[in-house]
Design an enzyme around this catalytic site. Structure first.
Site, PDB file in Angstrom:
ATOM      1  N   HIS A 107       1.967   4.236   0.623  1.00 52.02           N
ATOM      2  CA  HIS A 107       3.279   4.802   0.972  1.00 52.02           C
ATOM      3  C   HIS A 107       3.159   6.144   1.697  1.00 52.02           C
ATOM      4  CE1 HIS A 107       5.121   2.359  -2.591  1.00 52.02           C
ATOM      5  NE2 HIS A 107       4.692   1.603  -1.610  1.00 52.02           N
ATOM      6  N   GLN A 164       1.048  -1.321  -8.686  1.00 50.71           N
ATOM      7  CA  GLN A 164       1.181  -1.572  -7.242  1.00 50.71           C
ATOM      8  C   GLN A 164       0.609  -0.444  -6.396  1.00 50.71           C
ATOM      9  OE1 GLN A 164       4.742  -3.604  -5.938  1.00 50.71           O
ATOM     10  NE2 GLN A 164       5.492  -3.705  -8.021  1.00 50.71           N
ATOM     11  N   PHE A 165       0.009   0.548  -7.009  1.00 49.54           N
ATOM     12  CA  PHE A 165      -0.822   1.564  -6.337  1.00 49.54           C
ATOM     13  C   PHE A 165      -0.134   2.221  -5.140  1.00 49.54           C
ATOM     14  CE2 PHE A 165      -3.539  -2.294  -7.265  1.00 49.54           C
ATOM     15  CZ  PHE A 165      -3.689  -1.996  -8.603  1.00 49.54           C
ATOM     16  N   CYS A 166       1.155   2.459  -5.212  1.00 46.56           N
ATOM     17  CA  CYS A 166       1.883   3.079  -4.090  1.00 46.56           C
ATOM     18  C   CYS A 166       1.641   2.333  -2.777  1.00 46.56           C
ATOM     19  CB  CYS A 166       1.519   4.555  -3.931  1.00 46.56           C
ATOM     20  SG  CYS A 166       1.904   5.540  -5.356  1.00 46.56           S
ATOM     21  N   ALA A 167       1.502   1.023  -2.869  1.00 43.80           N
ATOM     22  CA  ALA A 167       1.360   0.189  -1.663  1.00 43.80           C
ATOM     23  C   ALA A 167       2.153  -1.087  -1.934  1.00 43.80           C
ATOM     24  CB  ALA A 167      -0.106  -0.109  -1.385  1.00 43.80           C
TER      25      ALA A 167
END
Ligand code: PLP
Length: 400
Positions: A111, A350-353
């Site tokens: 993100h 979701q690992f900022c993705a």
């Protein structure tokens, strides 16, 4: 165990459990801790003050900048701006874009590299490096006006390395610029602006074995010098008059480093960069690839775990990051069991993705994992084969 190729400077400090979440924040290495420790009793203000503490601190800060410039293969005239982290660095670049610039990004981005851009063209995450190059070529060829292609060096989800040289060539062929989000690549492989022919690079100290608080945006000076200062205030201003708006802004890195800078963060980051420059990085990489193979082969033998990949599991070059879909299981619950029962730290979610993880979590057999996300294993300096085996053993018990 430290590698023979690695000096004690790059030993990670602290121990006690199996840490396999380097992609979020890597542990601190000895040389960074020592640099901070050495500076604590004698620091003073940077670029503000005539006393010996201030002079020495200014020198240390600018030395750190020079080392980072070497580490990132800066060309004459490139700037190194200290920021808080990669997110901050990319937001600074977004604010420095000439008016009317279109930014082209892929949906595979973190993100931090997806959201800051004022006018953005989002391309679907490609399914091969060649497809990424072809898609960038089409998108940049179709546009008019200034453009920036901005791309990750290595995916924070799959660890796969993106075709940076080819993308830089495509961008430049169309008169565009390219920025590299090196948050995940720089800790694992050399990243050179000159070598890649890239225009900008961003990274975070806390992912590069330094403590928190310092990041970098490095690259071409012209857009940065022409942009409004990122943080208006002292340090960024060369002269201030008596009327509102009567101000002459500094040029160079100071323009975007308003306020008192993070000396300790910059010096710690510079110390790590200096140590990495002195180290045989090819040997570090070879060791990391051995661990990666051990992990990936072990995962293939696990019931109920599927390694996800953007470019196809066999082909792509990758760094020490592997994410797993766990069909029918909640990866967050599995990560919690790994921590509580086995003392193993990984990351789930979701690992900022989000766009990329949603897509990858719907792998064949993994359908339904979408919103719950994935389980991510990531490692680097200080990781041993025993760490990988402990994780595989624990996952075997939890998933079996
Ligand atoms: N870019 C990538 C590829 C990342 O993995 C991350 C963090 O995980 C970031 C950017 C943002 O880094 P920071 O949180 O240090 O700003």
């Amino acid at each position: 165990m430290s590698l023979a190729v690695q000096t004690a400077d790059l030993d990670v400090i602290g121990a006690g459990f199996v840490h396999l979440d380097y992609a979020a924040t890597a542990p601190c290495v000895r040389v960074a801790a020592d640099a901070v420790q050495a500076l604590l009793p004698r620091y003073g203000s940077v670029h503000r003050g005539a006393g010996p503490r201030s002079q020495a601190s200014t020198l240390e800060y600018e030395r750190a900048r020079a080392v980072v410039a070497t580490f990132l293969g800066c060309r004459p005239g490139d700037q190194v701006v200290f920021t808080r982290n990669t997110t901050d660095a990319l937001n600074l670049l977004a604010r420095a874009l000439p008016p009317g610039t279109t930014t082209v990004v892929f949906d595979g981005e973190h993100h931090a590299n997806l959201l800051p851009w004022p006018s953005v063209l989002r391309l679907p995450a490609p399914s091969s490096p060649a497809e990424a190059v072809a898609a960038a070529d089409r998108a940049l060829g179709d546009r008019t006006g200034p453009a920036l292609l901005t791309v990750t060096g290595a995916s924070n989800v799959t660890g796969e390395v993106w075709p940076l040289r080819e993308l830089a060539a495509v961008a430049h062929r169309h008169g565009a610029r390219i920025a590299v989000d090196a948050a995940q690549l720089a800790p694992h492989a050399p990243v050179s602006l000159a070598g890649l022919d890239a225009d900008y690079v961003a990274l975070s100290g806390h992912k590069l074995y330094a403590p928190f608080g310092a990041g970098v945006l490095a690259g071409r000076a012209d857009w940065l010098d022409a942009a409004p200062p990122y943080l208006a205030g002292g340090g960024a201003s060369a002269w201030v008059g008596d009327r509102a708006g009567d101000v002459r802004w500094a040029t160079g890195p100071a323009r975007h480093e308003g306020g008192t800078p993070n000396l300790l963060g910059a010096v710690a980051l510079g110390a790590v960069c200096a140590a990495l420059l002195e180290t045989d990085r090819a040997a570090l990489r070879a060791h990391e690839q051995e661990l990666l193979t051990r992990l990936r082969e072990g995962v293939r033998r696990l019931p109920g775990a599927v390694e996800v990949s953007l470019f196809g599991t066999r082909t792509a070059e990758r760094v020490g990051i592997v994410s797993l879909a766990l069909p029918g299981r909640d990866p967050v619950a599995v990560a919690a069991r790994l921590a509580d029962t086995f003392g193993i730290g990984v990351r789930a979610g979701q690992f900022c993705a989000h766009p990329l993880v949603r897509r990858l979590a719907s792998v064949p057999g993994g359908a339904g994992c979408g919103e719950a996300g994935l389980l991510r294993v990531s490692f680097g300096l200080g990781t041993t084969s025993d760490d990988i085996d402990s994780l595989l053993g624990a996952l075997g018990l939890l998933l079996g």
